[in-house]
Design a protein around this motif. Sequence first.
Motif, PDB file in Angstrom:
ATOM      1  N   GLY A  40      -4.378  -7.149   6.491  1.00 31.31           N
ATOM      2  CA  GLY A  40      -5.539  -6.622   5.782  1.00 31.31           C
ATOM      3  C   GLY A  40      -5.175  -5.661   4.670  1.00 31.31           C
ATOM      4  O   GLY A  40      -5.832  -5.620   3.621  1.00 31.31           O
ATOM      5  N   TYR A  41      -4.117  -4.886   4.873  1.00 31.85           N
ATOM      6  CA  TYR A  41      -3.698  -3.905   3.874  1.00 31.85           C
ATOM      7  C   TYR A  41      -3.318  -4.569   2.558  1.00 31.85           C
ATOM      8  O   TYR A  41      -3.626  -4.060   1.476  1.00 31.85           O
ATOM      9  CB  TYR A  41      -2.513  -3.098   4.420  1.00 31.85           C
ATOM     10  CG  TYR A  41      -1.904  -2.149   3.420  1.00 31.85           C
ATOM     11  CD1 TYR A  41      -2.645  -1.098   2.899  1.00 31.85           C
ATOM     12  CD2 TYR A  41      -0.593  -2.313   2.984  1.00 31.85           C
ATOM     13  CE1 TYR A  41      -2.105  -0.223   1.967  1.00 31.85           C
ATOM     14  CE2 TYR A  41      -0.031  -1.445   2.055  1.00 31.85           C
ATOM     15  CZ  TYR A  41      -0.791  -0.404   1.551  1.00 31.85           C
ATOM     16  OH  TYR A  41      -0.251   0.454   0.632  1.00 31.85           O
ATOM     17  N   ILE A  42      -2.690  -5.735   2.610  1.00 24.33           N
ATOM     18  CA  ILE A  42      -2.205  -6.384   1.387  1.00 24.33           C
ATOM     19  C   ILE A  42      -3.154  -7.466   0.877  1.00 24.33           C
ATOM     20  O   ILE A  42      -3.362  -7.598  -0.330  1.00 24.33           O
ATOM     21  CB  ILE A  42      -0.795  -6.966   1.621  1.00 24.33           C
ATOM     22  CG1 ILE A  42       0.192  -5.831   1.937  1.00 24.33           C
ATOM     23  CG2 ILE A  42      -0.318  -7.737   0.389  1.00 24.33           C
ATOM     24  CD1 ILE A  42       1.614  -6.270   2.163  1.00 24.33           C
ATOM     25  N   VAL A  43      -3.758  -8.250   1.776  1.00 17.88           N
ATOM     26  CA  VAL A  43      -4.611  -9.343   1.281  1.00 17.88           C
ATOM     27  C   VAL A  43      -5.919  -8.827   0.699  1.00 17.88           C
ATOM     28  O   VAL A  43      -6.564  -9.532  -0.083  1.00 17.88           O
ATOM     29  CB  VAL A  43      -4.911 -10.389   2.384  1.00 17.88           C
ATOM     30  CG1 VAL A  43      -3.644 -11.065   2.844  1.00 17.88           C
ATOM     31  CG2 VAL A  43      -5.676  -9.778   3.551  1.00 17.88           C
ATOM     32  N   GLY A  44      -6.339  -7.610   1.043  1.00 19.75           N
ATOM     33  CA  GLY A  44      -7.545  -7.048   0.443  1.00 19.75           C
ATOM     34  C   GLY A  44      -7.428  -6.937  -1.073  1.00 19.75           C
ATOM     35  O   GLY A  44      -8.253  -7.496  -1.818  1.00 19.75           O
ATOM     36  N   THR A  90     -15.836 -10.380   7.389  1.00 21.17           N
ATOM     37  CA  THR A  90     -16.184 -11.353   6.352  1.00 21.17           C
ATOM     38  C   THR A  90     -15.196 -11.282   5.200  1.00 21.17           C
ATOM     39  O   THR A  90     -14.667 -12.307   4.735  1.00 21.17           O
ATOM     40  CB  THR A  90     -17.607 -11.100   5.835  1.00 21.17           C
ATOM     41  OG1 THR A  90     -18.543 -11.376   6.887  1.00 21.17           O
ATOM     42  CG2 THR A  90     -17.925 -11.994   4.646  1.00 21.17           C
ATOM     43  N   MET A  91     -14.921 -10.076   4.726  1.00 16.89           N
ATOM     44  CA  MET A  91     -13.985  -9.920   3.618  1.00 16.89           C
ATOM     45  C   MET A  91     -12.568 -10.280   4.043  1.00 16.89           C
ATOM     46  O   MET A  91     -11.794 -10.844   3.260  1.00 16.89           O
ATOM     47  CB  MET A  91     -14.036  -8.486   3.090  1.00 16.89           C
ATOM     48  CG  MET A  91     -15.391  -8.079   2.542  1.00 16.89           C
ATOM     49  SD  MET A  91     -15.997  -9.161   1.217  1.00 16.89           S
ATOM     50  CE  MET A  91     -14.913  -8.694  -0.120  1.00 16.89           C
ATOM     51  N   MET A  92     -12.214  -9.964   5.289  1.00 14.65           N
ATOM     52  CA  MET A  92     -10.880 -10.300   5.776  1.00 14.65           C
ATOM     53  C   MET A  92     -10.685 -11.815   5.787  1.00 14.65           C
ATOM     54  O   MET A  92      -9.625 -12.323   5.391  1.00 14.65           O
ATOM     55  CB  MET A  92     -10.682  -9.742   7.191  1.00 14.65           C
ATOM     56  CG  MET A  92      -9.307  -9.995   7.782  1.00 14.65           C
ATOM     57  SD  MET A  92      -8.028  -9.103   6.894  1.00 14.65           S
ATOM     58  CE  MET A  92      -6.614  -9.427   7.939  1.00 14.65           C
ATOM     59  N   ASN A  93     -11.688 -12.545   6.199  1.00 11.09           N
ATOM     60  CA  ASN A  93     -11.570 -14.000   6.245  1.00 11.09           C
ATOM     61  C   ASN A  93     -11.627 -14.611   4.853  1.00 11.09           C
ATOM     62  O   ASN A  93     -10.965 -15.623   4.602  1.00 11.09           O
ATOM     63  CB  ASN A  93     -12.663 -14.580   7.147  1.00 11.09           C
ATOM     64  CG  ASN A  93     -12.241 -14.622   8.589  1.00 11.09           C
ATOM     65  OD1 ASN A  93     -11.659 -15.593   9.049  1.00 11.09           O
ATOM     66  ND2 ASN A  93     -12.510 -13.545   9.321  1.00 11.09           N
ATOM     67  N   MET A  94     -12.388 -14.040   3.959  1.00 12.19           N
ATOM     68  CA  MET A  94     -12.345 -14.503   2.574  1.00 12.19           C
ATOM     69  C   MET A  94     -10.943 -14.320   2.005  1.00 12.19           C
ATOM     70  O   MET A  94     -10.434 -15.174   1.278  1.00 12.19           O
ATOM     71  CB  MET A  94     -13.365 -13.736   1.731  1.00 12.19           C
ATOM     72  CG  MET A  94     -14.800 -14.140   1.968  1.00 12.19           C
ATOM     73  SD  MET A  94     -15.961 -13.124   1.009  1.00 12.19           S
ATOM     74  CE  MET A  94     -15.436 -13.490  -0.669  1.00 12.19           C
ATOM     75  N   ALA A  95     -10.317 -13.199   2.350  1.00 16.66           N
ATOM     76  CA  ALA A  95      -8.968 -12.926   1.853  1.00 16.66           C
ATOM     77  C   ALA A  95      -7.953 -13.874   2.467  1.00 16.66           C
ATOM     78  O   ALA A  95      -7.127 -14.468   1.759  1.00 16.66           O
ATOM     79  CB  ALA A  95      -8.585 -11.474   2.157  1.00 16.66           C
ATOM     80  N   MET A  96      -8.000 -14.051   3.786  1.00 22.02           N
ATOM     81  CA  MET A  96      -6.994 -14.861   4.471  1.00 22.02           C
ATOM     82  C   MET A  96      -7.117 -16.335   4.098  1.00 22.02           C
ATOM     83  O   MET A  96      -6.112 -17.031   3.924  1.00 22.02           O
ATOM     84  CB  MET A  96      -7.130 -14.699   5.982  1.00 22.02           C
ATOM     85  CG  MET A  96      -6.845 -13.291   6.492  1.00 22.02           C
ATOM     86  SD  MET A  96      -5.171 -12.722   6.112  1.00 22.02           S
ATOM     87  CE  MET A  96      -4.214 -13.820   7.132  1.00 22.02           C
TER      88      MET A  96
END
Length: 572
Positions: free
Chosen positions: A451-455, A273-279
């Motif tokens: 994920g490492y950077i977009v978080g 969920t958080m990964m998709n919010m970020a992307m």
Amino acid sequence: MGLFIDGAIILLYFVAISAIGLTMGRRETNLKDFALGGRQIPWWAVMASIIAAETSAATFLGAPGEGFEKRSLAYVQLTLGVVIGRWVVATVFLKPYYDYKVYTVYDYLAIRFGPKTKSFVSALFLVMRTLASGTRLFIPSLVMVLAWKLFAEQGGQSIKFQPVTSVGPYLVAIITLTVLTAFYTAKGGIKAVIWTDVVQACLMFGSALIAIATLLNHIGGFDALLKAVPAMAKPEGYFVTGFEEAHNLDFWGYVKLIFTGEYTIFSALFGATMMNMAMFGTDQDMVQRMLTAETHQKARKSLLTAAFMDIPIAAVFTFIGILLYVYYQKNPLHLPLDPSGKAINSDIFGSYILNVMPVGIRGLVLAGVFATAMGSLSAALNALATSATNDWYVPALARRGQYTDEAAMSGARGFTILFAVLMVLVASGFAYMKVKNPDIRIIPVVLGIAGYIVGPMLGVFLLGMFTKNRGSDKGNLIAIVVGLLTTGFLGDLHIKVLDPLGIKIMHPEWLPQISFTWFALIGSLTVFLVGVWFKTPAEVLAAAKRKAEDTDSDDDLPPSLRKEELAPEEAH
């Protein structure tokens, strides 16, 4: 004859996609056209472009590898987070982007916090997207090299797989694909990207369905599948809680299991969920096509429809991997093996396509592989060029009093070529790593880098969207650095990055080494918790309020050229 038919299909695809790209983008006259398509793209075309951009060759070849290894659809449950995360983006993020008439999402950060936050996060995006997309660019070269071996060395006859031990063939394939894609992307801008994506999305999904039909025919239908993989007839063939193999663990053991598992119901509901919010809320590569829709309501419709389409798409590609497992159990001749005799998951689908698929179908599916690669590559190149031009080049031109539409367009096209070269270098480096270590898995590498950077990037946007007066330039810079360090330490990165420098860090056994699926959550939460301690300056809030209320502002100019859109310290 078979070689001629397959080659003709692939050549026809390349010619058609280049012609469409050049035709659709032939009237680009300013940065608004290049970056936003004049905000006149139909919602359904935006939806197809989103699907094509996110369904890269990493999905086409990597997802079957995950299905082959896990022999389940566990990877698909990450799409639960896809739907939830994008619903939040569609509901909360898109309207402010349209209210402020941004060219890149990082324009929003300049308005909400100040220019330093915008510059830092934009720079992070440029680094992350170049690395992640460069890594993905290597993946279709796997199939191109296999095709070259099959046709050039064997005259189209079936061959037993042998790992490529030289980077040279991969480099030739990478450069060829990049040149073809960069050509129409630099010329046509976002319109060329979106309209070619529409074709590529249809070809990609259609070729995947054809692959499933071919595999089912080769293994003997669903009965043969259920005999070889009985779990497919049970719930665990579709969802994995993460506790299936846990025995006699204490509470902390269960906690560690949750954060170290890649594809579990927990990583799907929270990590993904958080990964998709970020992307889809902070990554210009994904957000840019949404900004081409006429209104935020139409952009929302595109995003949510694409989210629900992701479920069958992920299922189809993962299911291909399970069918390949059954096929290779019966016919191991073409199973790609490394020198130790272990299956190379990233090559299993490519080997099947080239060695087993019938003539004609093989050419169509190969075109599908190239379509997924070119769709995601063109989107990344356009987003990188737009961000570099809008966030860095245009302000530099304005400071020198040299801004013109022609100068901005020349800069955007030049940056497209520059980032194409950088991606070739990254892809070549990953090819070298793959040759040295064939066991490297595609999906964890690509999603791990992103994920490492977009978080941490997401954490800054959450401060802006969910608080009214928290976050500042200084505080955000500190928070992002802390977020990057925290994610790197808790994940695998602290060992891989620091060891070559001679720095040894002992990872405590009690501390879970989190999976890549949790990177975005850890990074964003850390940044939010640190950044919330800093208050937004009153003058920045006042300026942002005026801009939100100004409905007459001309958006034909980039935000950095609109005096009323600048942060107070820049307006003087």
